[in-house]
Design an enzyme around this catalytic site. Structure first.
Site, mmCIF file in Angstrom:
data_model
loop_
_atom_site.group_PDB
_atom_site.id
_atom_site.type_symbol
_atom_site.label_atom_id
_atom_site.label_comp_id
_atom_site.label_asym_id
_atom_site.label_seq_id
_atom_site.Cartn_x
_atom_site.Cartn_y
_atom_site.Cartn_z
ATOM 1 N N HIS A 12 0.849 -1.156 -0.077
ATOM 2 C CA HIS A 12 -0.123 0.032 0.033
ATOM 3 C C HIS A 12 1.049 1.225 -0.113
ATOM 4 C CE1 HIS A 12 -2.594 3.063 1.840
ATOM 5 N NE2 HIS A 12 -3.760 2.008 1.221
ATOM 6 N N ASP A 31 2.788 -4.825 7.837
ATOM 7 C CA ASP A 31 1.889 -3.969 7.784
ATOM 8 C C ASP A 31 0.846 -4.903 7.882
ATOM 9 O OD1 ASP A 31 -0.537 -2.774 7.124
ATOM 10 O OD2 ASP A 31 0.402 -1.842 5.111
ATOM 11 N N LYS A 53 -10.114 -0.684 10.401
ATOM 12 C CA LYS A 53 -10.248 -2.040 9.650
ATOM 13 C C LYS A 53 -10.566 -3.203 10.372
ATOM 14 C CE LYS A 53 -6.843 -0.157 6.097
ATOM 15 N NZ LYS A 53 -7.816 0.177 4.880
ATOM 16 N N CYS A 109 -4.710 2.283 -3.593
ATOM 17 C CA CYS A 109 -3.367 3.136 -2.822
ATOM 18 C C CYS A 109 -2.408 2.066 -3.217
ATOM 19 C CB CYS A 109 -3.742 2.995 -1.527
ATOM 20 S SG CYS A 109 -4.908 4.417 -1.143
HETATM 21 C C1 LIG Z 1 -2.247 -2.991 3.472
HETATM 22 C C2 LIG Z 1 -2.607 -1.698 3.945
HETATM 23 N N1 LIG Z 1 -1.714 -0.784 4.574
HETATM 24 C C3 LIG Z 1 -1.987 0.392 4.957
HETATM 25 C C4 LIG Z 1 -3.181 1.035 4.873
HETATM 26 C C5 LIG Z 1 -3.389 2.134 5.429
HETATM 27 O O1 LIG Z 1 -4.094 2.372 6.653
HETATM 28 P P1 LIG Z 1 -4.715 3.730 7.223
HETATM 29 O O2 LIG Z 1 -5.336 4.637 6.326
HETATM 30 O O3 LIG Z 1 -5.888 3.430 8.259
HETATM 31 O O4 LIG Z 1 -3.670 4.416 8.085
HETATM 32 C C6 LIG Z 1 -4.256 0.299 4.289
HETATM 33 C C7 LIG Z 1 -5.576 0.859 4.229
HETATM 34 O O5 LIG Z 1 -6.056 1.066 3.198
HETATM 35 C C8 LIG Z 1 -4.051 -1.122 3.712
HETATM 36 O O6 LIG Z 1 -5.028 -1.762 3.276
#
Ligand SMILES: Cc1ncc(COP(=O)(O)O)c(C=O)c1O
Lengths: 155, 418
Positions: B133, B211, B237, B375
């Site tokens: 991401h 992550d 999430k 993203c």
């Molecule tokens: C794999 C992964 N990493 C990081 C994120 C970022 O999370 P947040 O926007 O809650 O910080 C997301 C959320 O879209 C994600 O799916």
């Protein structure tokens, strides 16, 4: 479902499938890249001036949804051969068609009466606020190309 | 698969009862019962979370770690109890290894900034994967640009699995200082072999960060069994509120790291000449934290645990695999990503229609999917698609909702051709 049919009219589907002026202009006088960060769509718009204050050629390339592609395709057809100032007024009108709930086709200035039908095919996006940017991205990118800016975004 | 290992018979998993816990699932969208297939972007909230947050605000709310009065103590107790819940949820040795953050994004930025500034220099290497991401890419680019380090990317194969030979090659010269990868890909569902990758990193002297955004809500996570060094996830999430998430780090690493931000809450003593800092985790929690949200997250994790993560995983896998099967059978549809180990995420494209158009059309049928790049621009590039449509599943989804999606795709074909 009616709103969907209105959005995805035959004209839009046709331009989406077979975009017109889908090419690069090698000796363009202006070109810009437009990004829609929401969905990753991207268009490149190329403008060639005719030396007399008019747009000799307008073309585009890119990868996008049916709305973006059709809007870009229709835009290139509408813009070719127009004066710069006239082109900008057309953009304003197009913007109103896509966003202005109170837009009244009867208010359209006489100079654009002939173009109205082709602008109105995009009016369906008004019922889809998340998609308005898809329709306007090519036009913003065209304006950036005219203004000598390298990029435009929908944000 | 032998008949007795087929996961269909699970009398204990009462999905209808579970759905009752989520008020929003009862609503309609465009006159149709909502089918929410966007849990990967953010999960819906059960009453238990809503109630816990309301309870704090109605009964015990006050600032934490500040006052001597009754409410401050009561609220601090709840806030710290939630930290212990997080620690248990991921198998941490102690609650002091859990740092509250705004989410995974802030957790990764924290490590990149605080650990990175102290430990990374020119010639060092940070390793990520193609599946990341943007929030596990950009913080490392910032670190790279600030330190002269190098950022290297593990490629993935056509199935969407990381290339472990290429990974080994990136570790071989010992210049890698830290590997940071996603546990589960948010765009195509690949589950990465975290334990094996962490072992490989440690053998070459690199730290290992995970992550866990797309893993924590769906499967049991044990940071000690995985033997990693940092792990993070986002509250929203995991059926909890927005604005809260957690970073777990090994105690000795957290203790050795400089602070991330400065302010109240994180200091032991301040003069204009010099300030001294509290011990971890408070050292990393400058300012008044997201108190109500932390308690909400604790309630969300309790909720997940009450159902049981193994049961959730089995249920979601069944629904997601059913979705893969049904989607693959739709004319023109290609499912992107076929890793052997995969989570409850199915990304697909359709020859006739762009994902954005798919998203709009199925939305009118009450079906919420994500359409776009998720993203993860590099993943889109790797699979040569501009975007995908993505159905992501949660503990409340049902096979009948997959059917609704597939029916809605028929409307796409109706408009765009078959
Ligand atoms: C794999 C992964 N990493 C990081 C994120 C970022 O999370 P947040 O926007 O809650 O910080 C997301 C959320 O879209 C994600 O799916």
């Amino acid at each position: 479902m009616n709103e969907l049919r209105e959005l995805y009219q035959e004209v839009i589907l046709d331009h989406g499938r077979n975009p017109r002026n889908f090419r690069r202009i090698e000796d363009a006088d202006g070109e810009a890249r437009g990004d829609n960060p929401l969905c990753g769509d991207r268009v490149h718009v190329y403008v060639k001036l005719d030396g007399a204050g008019g747009l000799g050629d307008v073309a585009f390339q890119g990868r996008g949804c049916a709305i973006t592609t059709a809007s870009a395709s229709i835009m290139t057809e509408l813009l070719k051969g127009r004066g710069e100032a006239e082109a900008r007024r057309l953009f304003d009108l197009f913007h109103a068609v896509c966003t202005d709930e109170a837009f009244d086709p009867l208010d359209v200035p006489e100079e654009f009466e002939e173009e109205l039908d082709r602008l109105l095919v995009m009016a369906g996006v008004r019922q889809f606020p998340m998609r308005v940017k898809c329709a306007t991205l090519p036009w913003h990118t065209f304006a950036a190309a005219l203004d000598g800016k390298a990029t435009a975004t929908t944000e | 698969m032998s008949p007795d290992s087929t996961p269909t018979l699970r009398p204990n998993y009462d999905v209808l009862a579970i759905r009752e816990d989520f008020p929003i699932l009862a609503r309609e969208v465009f006159g149709k019962p909502l089918v929410y297939l966007d849990t990967g972007a953010s999960a819906q909230k059960p009453r238990q979370v809503i109630r816990a947050m309301t309870q704090v605000m109605e009964e015990t709310y006050s600032n934490v770690h500040r006052g001597v009065h009754f409410l401050s103590q009561a609220c601090t107790d709840q806030f710290e109890a939630a930290r212990e819940t997080v620690a248990r949820f991921i198998g941490a040795r102690e609650a002091d290894e859990v740092v509250w953050t705004r989410g995974a994004t802030e957790a990764i930025n924290l490590v990149a900034a605080a650990w990175g500034r102290a430990n990374v220099g020119p010639g060092d290497r940070i390793v990520i994967s193609t599946l990341e991401h943007h929030s596990n890419i950009v913080p490392w680019q910032l670190l790279r640009d600030g330190t002269g380090a190098e950022l290297a990317v593990i490629p993935v194969d056509d199935a969407g699995e990381v290339d472990l030979d290429a990974y080994a090659a990136l570790l071989a010269d010992g210049r890698a200082k830290l590997v940071s990868v996603t546990h589960v890909s948010n765009s195509i569902g690949t589950v990465l072999p975290i334990a094996e990758m962490a072992r490989m990193a440690h053998e070459k002297g690199a730290l290992f960060m995970v992550d866990g955004c797309q893993a924590a809500p769906h499967m049991a996570v044990d940071v000690q069994a995985l033997d990693v060094d940092f792990y993070c996830f986002s509250g929203h999430k995991t059926y909890g509120p927005t604005g809260i998430g957690a970073l777990w780090g090994r105690k000795e690493l957290l203790d050795a790291m400089p602070p991330y931000q400065g302010g109240g809450e994180m200091i032991a003593h301040v003069t204009f000449e010099k300030s001294t800092f509290k011990a971890a985790p408070h050292k990393f929690e400058a300012g008044t934290p997201a108190i109500v949200e932390a308690v909400g997250l604790g309630a969300a994790l309790d909720y997940i645990e009450a159902i049981g993560r193994d049961a959730i995983l089995a249920h979601e896998t069944e629904v997601a695999e059913y979705a893969r099967e049904r989607l693959a059978a739709v004319p023109g549809v290609s499912v992107i990503g076929h890793a052997r180990e995969r989570g409850a995420i199915v990304s697909f494209t359709m020859d006739q229609a762009h994902p954005h158009d798919i998203g709009t059309i199925v939305d009118r049928a009450g079906v919420a999917v994500r359409a776009g790049h998720h993203c993860a621009f590099p993943v889109m590039e790797r699979f040569d698609v501009g975007a995908t449509a993505r159905a992501s599943f949660g503990l409340y989804n049902m096979k009948s909702e997959v059917d609704r999606l597939v029916e809605a795709l028929d409307e796409v074909a109706e408009i765009f051709g078959r």
